[in-house]
Design a protein around this motif. Structure first.
Motif, PDB file in Angstrom:
ATOM      1  N   CYS A   1       1.656   5.519   9.230  1.00 25.69           N
ATOM      2  CA  CYS A   1       0.519   6.466   9.129  1.00 25.69           C
ATOM      3  C   CYS A   1       0.314   6.941  10.723  1.00 25.69           C
ATOM      4  O   CYS A   1      -0.116   7.896  11.206  1.00 25.69           O
TER       5      CYS A   1
ATOM      6  N   ASN B   1       3.102   8.099   1.835  1.00 27.91           N
ATOM      7  CA  ASN B   1       2.519   9.183   0.783  1.00 27.91           C
ATOM      8  C   ASN B   1       2.798  10.473   1.326  1.00 27.91           C
ATOM      9  O   ASN B   1       2.961  10.613   2.513  1.00 27.91           O
TER      10      ASN B   1
ATOM     11  N   HIS C   1      -6.146  -0.184   6.170  1.00 29.05           N
ATOM     12  CA  HIS C   1      -5.886   1.056   7.452  1.00 29.05           C
ATOM     13  C   HIS C   1      -6.745   0.512   8.768  1.00 29.05           C
ATOM     14  O   HIS C   1      -5.700  -0.094  10.080  1.00 29.05           O
TER      15      HIS C   1
ATOM     16  N   PHE D   1     -11.713   5.687  -1.239  1.00 27.04           N
ATOM     17  CA  PHE D   1     -11.346   6.200   0.835  1.00 27.04           C
ATOM     18  C   PHE D   1     -12.464   6.515   0.839  1.00 27.04           C
ATOM     19  O   PHE D   1     -13.805   6.830   0.530  1.00 27.04           O
TER      20      PHE D   1
ATOM     21  N   HIS E   1     -10.636   9.518  -4.528  1.00 29.75           N
ATOM     22  CA  HIS E   1      -9.578   9.298  -3.241  1.00 29.75           C
ATOM     23  C   HIS E   1     -10.174  10.518  -2.137  1.00 29.75           C
ATOM     24  O   HIS E   1     -10.165  10.457  -0.803  1.00 29.75           O
TER      25      HIS E   1
ATOM     26  N   GLN F   1     -10.292   4.150   8.895  1.00 32.76           N
ATOM     27  CA  GLN F   1      -8.821   4.570   8.912  1.00 32.76           C
ATOM     28  C   GLN F   1      -9.908   6.066  10.436  1.00 32.76           C
ATOM     29  O   GLN F   1      -8.386   6.316  11.086  1.00 32.76           O
TER      30      GLN F   1
ATOM     31  N   HIS G   1       1.348   5.604  -1.959  1.00 32.82           N
ATOM     32  CA  HIS G   1       1.187   6.739  -3.092  1.00 32.82           C
ATOM     33  C   HIS G   1       2.101   7.338  -3.481  1.00 32.82           C
ATOM     34  O   HIS G   1       2.125   8.496  -3.693  1.00 32.82           O
TER      35      HIS G   1
ATOM     36  N   ILE H   1      -5.136  16.160   0.624  1.00 34.19           N
ATOM     37  CA  ILE H   1      -5.677  16.056  -0.632  1.00 34.19           C
ATOM     38  C   ILE H   1      -4.844  17.023  -1.882  1.00 34.19           C
ATOM     39  O   ILE H   1      -5.243  16.323  -2.639  1.00 34.19           O
TER      40      ILE H   1
ATOM     41  N   HIS I   1       0.945  -0.899   0.307  1.00 34.19           N
ATOM     42  CA  HIS I   1       0.005   0.184  -0.109  1.00 34.19           C
ATOM     43  C   HIS I   1       1.002   1.455  -0.093  1.00 34.19           C
ATOM     44  O   HIS I   1       1.329   1.720   0.908  1.00 34.19           O
TER      45      HIS I   1
HETATM   46  O1  NIG Z   1      -4.035   6.892   2.587  1.00 32.32           O
HETATM   47  N1  NIG Z   1      -6.473   7.943   3.404  1.00 32.32           N
HETATM   48  C1  NIG Z   1      -6.444   8.750   2.406  1.00 32.32           C
HETATM   49  N2  NIG Z   1      -5.380   9.192   2.222  1.00 32.32           N
HETATM   50  C2  NIG Z   1      -4.053   9.129   2.505  1.00 32.32           C
HETATM   51  C3  NIG Z   1      -3.742  10.212   2.613  1.00 32.32           C
HETATM   52  C4  NIG Z   1      -4.130  11.355   1.672  1.00 32.32           C
HETATM   53  C5  NIG Z   1      -3.104  12.951   1.827  1.00 32.32           C
HETATM   54  O2  NIG Z   1      -3.094  13.325   3.702  1.00 32.32           O
HETATM   55  O3  NIG Z   1      -2.683  12.824   1.347  1.00 32.32           O
HETATM   56  C6  NIG Z   1      -4.128   8.147   2.989  1.00 32.32           C
HETATM   57  O4  NIG Z   1      -3.612   8.065   4.291  1.00 32.32           O
END
Ligand code: NIG
Ligand code: FE
Length: 410
Positions: free
Chosen positions: A297, A325, A272, A221, A184, A252, A81, A111, A79
Motif C-alpha cells: 500500500c 483492494n 497500516h 477505518f 469503511h 494510515q 479486501h 472507496i 489483511h
Molecule cells: O486499506 N484505508 C482504507 N481502505 C483501503 C483502501 C481503500 C480504497 O482506496 O479503496 C486500505 O488501504
C-alpha cells in the motif's frame, strides 16, 4: 493417504511446538531451517519431518522429489479486501497527473466509487471475480487469508459481500476469515449523518451477520476525515456483543489515538501504521495485539512505510499483509510484500518471511494450525522452483519462484 516429500534442499519455517503463537523482536530474525530434509504429510496434516539421513522406512501413497527446492509454509495474508467490483485505474492515472489519494476520494473516487460499482454487481458476479483473484494469489503461495467487507456501504451490499466471503470459505481450499468493515467510509446517502450510518450498521446489519454467521472479526477505518476514535470505540463495543474481535485500520495518514483504542478493546491486530508516534509504538508493548504493516500500500500510494525496523528492534512482533483492494493496493502478491519489507523497511528475509507466516497467522487467529512447519499443523506448503536459498525470494523481486502449492495435503 500419506505423501513423502524427499530430498528437500531447505525445509524452512520450522517451529518444534505449536504452542508458540507468534515471534517478537529478535525471535523474528530466526527462521529455523533443515538442509537436505524430508517431510511426510498424512491426510491434511504434517505428520513428521527430519534430515534425509534419518528417514525411516515408511510406506507412502505418493512421493515428491524436491531436490534443489525449498519447502516452506504457505503465506497467511491477514489483511485483504479481496471481494470488490471492477478496478480503478482511472484514479491511478489521476494520481500520476498530480492529484493526491485524498483529493481523488474528495471528488467521489476512492472507496465510494468502488461501493457504487459493487452495489450494482450481482452476488454471482462478485463471487466469480473474487474466485479468479483467489486462484491467482494461491499460485503465488497464499494458503490463508482474511477478507473484509467495506465496499458495500449499505445494508444489502455489505451483506452481499459477506455472503460471497462465506461461499468462498465453503468452496475454496484456502483458509478464510471474514471481517465486517461496514465503517469503511460514510456513503453519500448519509453525508452529514455519520451517526445514523453507524446506527444502521450496529442495529440492522450486525444482527444479520450474527444470525447468518457471516463474520469472525470487526473493523473500522479510524482516520482523519473517515471515522473518529469515538466511532471506533462504538463499533468495537457493538462487535463485542456478538463476539466479533477487532482488527482495525489505524494510523494510515494520521495518528489520532486508534492504536490506544484498539489495545483497550483487545484488538487482534492493528493495521497500516504508516504514521506512528513514539508513544504509539511504546503502547503496543502492553498488549497481545499484532501490529501489521502493509508495504505494498505504501509502495502504490507513495506514502511512508510503517517503521517496522524500529518496532522489531524495540522487541515488538510484526506481521505483514498485502491489503489487496482496488484503490490503494491492486495486488495480492506476498512475495512482492516480502521484497518491499526487505528493501524499504530494512527487514531481513528471515524477519519478513516470519512476518507473512507465523505472525500473520496470529493476526488472523489461526497460528495454532497455520504459519509454520510443525507436526500436527495443516499441510499447507510451498514447494519452490530450484532456487539457491530463501534469500532469493525477496532478492529476485517481482518473479514467481513457486513450483507447487499444497493446501490441506493436496
Ligand atoms: O486499506 N484505508 C482504507 N481502505 C483501503 C483502501 C481503500 C480504497 O482506496 O479503496 C486500505 O488501504
Ligand atoms: Fe485495508
Amino acid at each position: 493417504m500419506k505423501t513423502l516429500i524427499k530430498n528437500i534442499k531447505q525445509l524452512t519455517g520450522i517451529q518444534e511446538s505449536n504452542s508458540k503463537l507468534k515471534l517478537s523482536g529478535k525471535e523474528m530474525g530466526i527462521l529455523n531451517t533443515l538442509d537436505n530434509a524430508f517431510l511426510v504429510i498424512e491426510n491434511d496434516t504434517i505428520h513428521s519431518f527430519g534430515k534425509m539421513e534419518e528417514i525411516l522406512e515408511i510406506t507412502v501413497d505418493k512421493t515428491i522429489d524436491a531436490a534443489g527446492k525449498i519447502v516452506m509454509p504457505t503465506w497467511c495474508d491477514s489483511h485483504t479486501h479481496l471481494v470488490f467490483a471492477g478496478t480503478r485505474e482511472t484514479e491511478f492515472v489521476d494520481r500520476i497527473n498530480g492529484l493526491t489519494y485524498e483529493e481523488v476520494a474528495a471528488r467521489g473516487g476512492g472507496i465510494i466509487n468502488s461501493a457504487k460499482r459493487l452495489q450494482h454487481a450481482t452476488e454471482e458476479e462478485l463471487y466469480q471475480e473474487a474466485w479468479t483473484r483467489l486462484n491467482e494469489i494461491k499460485s503465488m503461495g497464499t494458503g490463508a487469508l482474511e477478507i473484509k467487507s467495506g465496499y458495500g456501504l449499505s445494508f444489502d451490499a455489505e451483506l452481499k459481500i459477506l455472503r460471497v466471503i462465506k461461499r468462498l470459505k465453503a468452496e475454496s481450499d484456502l483458509t478464510i476469515k471474514a471481517t465486517f468493515l461496514g465503517a469503511h467510509a460514510v456513503p453519500p446517502e448519509f453525508k452529514g449523518n455519520k451517526d445514523d450510518y453507524l446506527d444502521m450498521l450496529i442495529n440492522e446489519v450486525l444482527p444479520v451477520i450474527h444470525e447468518e454467521k457471516l463474520a469472525d472479526y470487526i473493523d473500522i477505518f479510524c482516520e482523519t476525515n473517515y471515522f473518529t476514535v469515538a466511532d471506533a470505540e462504538r463499533i468495537m463495543e457493538a462487535g463485542a456483543k456478538y463476539n466479533l474481535i477487532p482488527k482495525i485500520h489505524v494510523n494510515q495518514f494520521t495518528s489520532i489515538g486508534g492504536i490506544q483504542a484498539g489495545i483497550k478493546h483487545k484488538a487482534l491486530s492493528l493495521d497500516h501504521l504508516e504514521i506512528m508516534t513514539d508513544k504509539d509504538i511504546a503502547d503496543l508493548h502492553n498488549s497481545d495485539t499484532m501490529p501489521t504493516a502493509l508495504p505494498s500500500c505504501s509502495f502504490f500510494l507513495k506514502i511512508p512505510y510503517a517503521p517496522v525496523r524500529k518496532m522489531i528492534d524495540q522487541g515488538l512482533a510484526i506481521a505483514l499483509a498485502t491489503d489487496y483492494n482496488p484503490g490503494s493496493t491492486p495486488s495480492g502478491k506476498i512475495p512482492f510484500v516480502i521484497s518491499l519489507a526487505c528493501i524499504y523497511q530494512g527487514l531481513t528475509p528471515e524477519e519478513a518471511i516470519n512476518a507473512v507466516t507465523m505472525n500473520s497467522a496470529y493476526a488472523m487467529g489461526i497460528s495454532d494450525s497455520h504459519g509454520s512447519i510443525t507436526v500436527g499443523k495443516k499441510a499447507n506448503l510451498i514447494i519452490t522452483k530450484e532456487i539457491s536459498s530463501y534469500n532469493f525470494i525477496p532478492y529476485s523481486f517481482g518473479g514467481n519462484h513457486i513450483d507447487q502449492v499444497i493446501l490441506g495435503g493436496k
